[in-house]
Design a protein around this motif. Sequence first.
Motif, short mmCIF file in Angstrom:
data_model
loop_
_atom_site.label_atom_id
_atom_site.label_comp_id
_atom_site.label_asym_id
_atom_site.label_seq_id
_atom_site.Cartn_x
_atom_site.Cartn_y
_atom_site.Cartn_z
N GLY A 131 0.93 -1.22 -0.05
CA GLY A 131 0.02 -0.01 0.01
C GLY A 131 0.88 1.30 -0.06
O GLY A 131 0.34 2.25 -0.85
N ARG A 132 1.82 1.43 0.89
CA ARG A 132 2.64 2.31 0.93
C ARG A 132 3.58 2.70 -0.52
O ARG A 132 3.56 3.57 -1.09
N LEU A 133 3.98 1.61 -1.40
CA LEU A 133 4.63 1.58 -2.40
C LEU A 133 3.63 2.16 -3.46
O LEU A 133 4.11 3.04 -4.34
N ARG A 134 2.31 1.65 -3.37
CA ARG A 134 1.23 2.08 -4.49
C ARG A 134 1.18 3.63 -4.32
O ARG A 134 0.86 4.45 -5.29
N ALA A 135 1.04 4.11 -2.85
CA ALA A 135 0.90 5.37 -2.58
C ALA A 135 1.92 6.45 -3.08
O ALA A 135 1.61 7.22 -3.86
N VAL A 136 3.09 5.84 -2.83
CA VAL A 136 4.31 6.62 -3.60
C VAL A 136 4.27 6.79 -4.99
O VAL A 136 4.52 7.85 -5.50
N GLY A 137 4.04 5.69 -5.77
CA GLY A 137 3.79 5.43 -7.05
C GLY A 137 2.78 6.47 -7.68
O GLY A 137 3.18 7.24 -8.63
N GLU A 138 1.50 6.54 -6.93
CA GLU A 138 0.59 7.39 -7.23
C GLU A 138 0.95 8.78 -7.14
O GLU A 138 0.64 9.59 -8.11
N THR A 139 1.63 9.01 -6.17
CA THR A 139 1.95 10.53 -5.79
C THR A 139 2.95 11.05 -6.84
O THR A 139 2.87 12.23 -7.43
N VAL A 140 3.70 9.96 -7.42
CA VAL A 140 5.08 10.31 -8.41
C VAL A 140 4.22 10.67 -9.63
O VAL A 140 4.64 11.67 -10.18
N VAL A 141 3.40 9.83 -9.93
CA VAL A 141 2.51 10.21 -11.33
C VAL A 141 1.67 11.35 -11.22
O VAL A 141 1.88 12.23 -12.39
N VAL A 142 0.92 11.80 -10.22
CA VAL A 142 0.35 13.05 -9.89
C VAL A 142 1.26 14.26 -10.18
O VAL A 142 1.03 15.13 -10.91
N VAL A 143 2.73 14.18 -9.49
CA VAL A 143 3.39 15.31 -9.34
C VAL A 143 4.17 15.36 -10.89
O VAL A 143 4.14 16.60 -11.38
N THR A 144 4.25 14.20 -11.43
CA THR A 144 5.05 14.34 -12.70
C THR A 144 3.95 14.97 -13.97
O THR A 144 4.39 15.61 -14.98
N ALA A 145 2.70 14.53 -13.89
CA ALA A 145 1.72 15.19 -14.48
C ALA A 145 1.39 16.69 -14.31
O ALA A 145 1.46 17.39 -15.20
N VAL A 146 1.59 17.25 -13.04
CA VAL A 146 1.49 18.33 -12.84
C VAL A 146 2.36 19.42 -13.35
O VAL A 146 2.45 20.47 -14.23
N VAL A 147 3.85 18.74 -13.19
CA VAL A 147 4.87 19.41 -13.74
C VAL A 147 5.05 19.40 -15.34
O VAL A 147 5.47 20.57 -15.93
N GLY A 148 4.51 18.22 -15.79
CA GLY A 148 4.61 18.32 -17.25
C GLY A 148 3.65 19.28 -18.02
O GLY A 148 3.81 20.02 -18.79
N ALA A 149 2.20 19.38 -17.10
CA ALA A 149 1.44 20.28 -17.66
C ALA A 149 1.76 21.83 -17.57
O ALA A 149 1.56 22.70 -18.59
N MET A 150 2.42 22.23 -16.56
CA MET A 150 3.14 23.55 -16.06
C MET A 150 3.93 23.97 -17.14
O MET A 150 4.16 24.84 -17.54
N THR A 151 4.82 22.81 -17.58
CA THR A 151 5.83 22.93 -18.42
C THR A 151 5.56 23.22 -19.86
O THR A 151 5.84 24.24 -20.79
N GLY A 152 4.18 22.52 -20.12
CA GLY A 152 3.63 22.91 -21.66
C GLY A 152 3.22 24.24 -21.66
O GLY A 152 3.24 24.61 -22.76
N VAL A 153 2.89 25.04 -20.39
CA VAL A 153 2.53 26.33 -20.70
C VAL A 153 3.54 27.04 -21.24
O VAL A 153 3.54 28.03 -22.24
N GLY A 154 4.73 26.81 -20.74
CA GLY A 154 6.09 27.68 -21.20
C GLY A 154 6.31 27.18 -22.84
O GLY A 154 6.70 27.98 -23.47
N VAL A 155 6.11 25.83 -22.97
CA VAL A 155 6.62 25.37 -24.32
C VAL A 155 5.69 25.83 -25.27
O VAL A 155 5.89 26.48 -26.37
N ARG A 156 4.25 26.00 -24.97
CA ARG A 156 3.37 26.75 -25.86
C ARG A 156 3.56 28.09 -26.15
O ARG A 156 3.44 28.63 -27.18
N SER A 157 3.99 28.72 -24.98
CA SER A 157 4.50 30.10 -25.18
C SER A 157 5.76 30.35 -26.14
O SER A 157 5.80 31.10 -27.02
N LEU A 158 6.64 29.49 -25.88
CA LEU A 158 7.89 29.72 -26.80
C LEU A 158 7.58 29.21 -27.98
O LEU A 158 7.95 29.85 -29.20
#
Length: 214
Positions: A7-34
């Motif tokens: 359960g702990r490993l699954r929670a960590v994995g889900e957190t990593v995916v969520v954080v990664t997705a958020v960072v990717g989306a935020m980076t996409g804002v800059g990429v679209r601007s560039l």
Amino acid sequence: MDSQEYGRLRAVGETVVVVTAVVGAMTGVGVRSLAGRLAGRRPPPVSCEAACLIVAVLAQVAPTATGVFATTVFGWWCVCLSAVDLLVRRLPNVLTVGGAGSILATAAVTGHGREAMVGAVLLAAPLCVTHLALPRSLGAGDVKLAVGLGAVAGIAGPAALLVSALLPSVLTAGAATFTRVARARRRSENCGVVLLPHGPSMCLATGVALITAG
């Protein structure tokens, strides 16, 4: 492995995916601007954000943290290139030449300079010959892009390089056929030859090659 540890490993994995997705989306804002500044007009809303999010999530399959980082940055570079090419059918030197130089320099520093150079030559040389023989069929920007993509594929191995060389033409031809059929159905007539930018197919093919190469 007991249920609590799982359960702990699954929670960590889900957190990593969520954080990664958020960072990717935020980076996409800059990429679209560039991409908008380079093309002279902005890509459609959410397009680059969604693409960068997908890249960031898919990059997690890389076996090491360094591999995840390198794959993610490479994918975001491809998103920006593809966005500009789709908007204005042009690949800016600041992205193609700058990206190729950065990739080759990084490969040399990390001990992969030979593989990167061989891949760059093998992928770019045939496109260069095609461009010189039939300049209207393939732009110089595509040749410059092939240097960076070939370097990355060369590091990944011969199988990745082969996919990067053969798949783009299939993807571009398939997209052109689909576009032609869709336009013909809307207008109830044959729309003739459809010309699409080749850069996005080149980037997508190399991405597929990296994923399948493991």
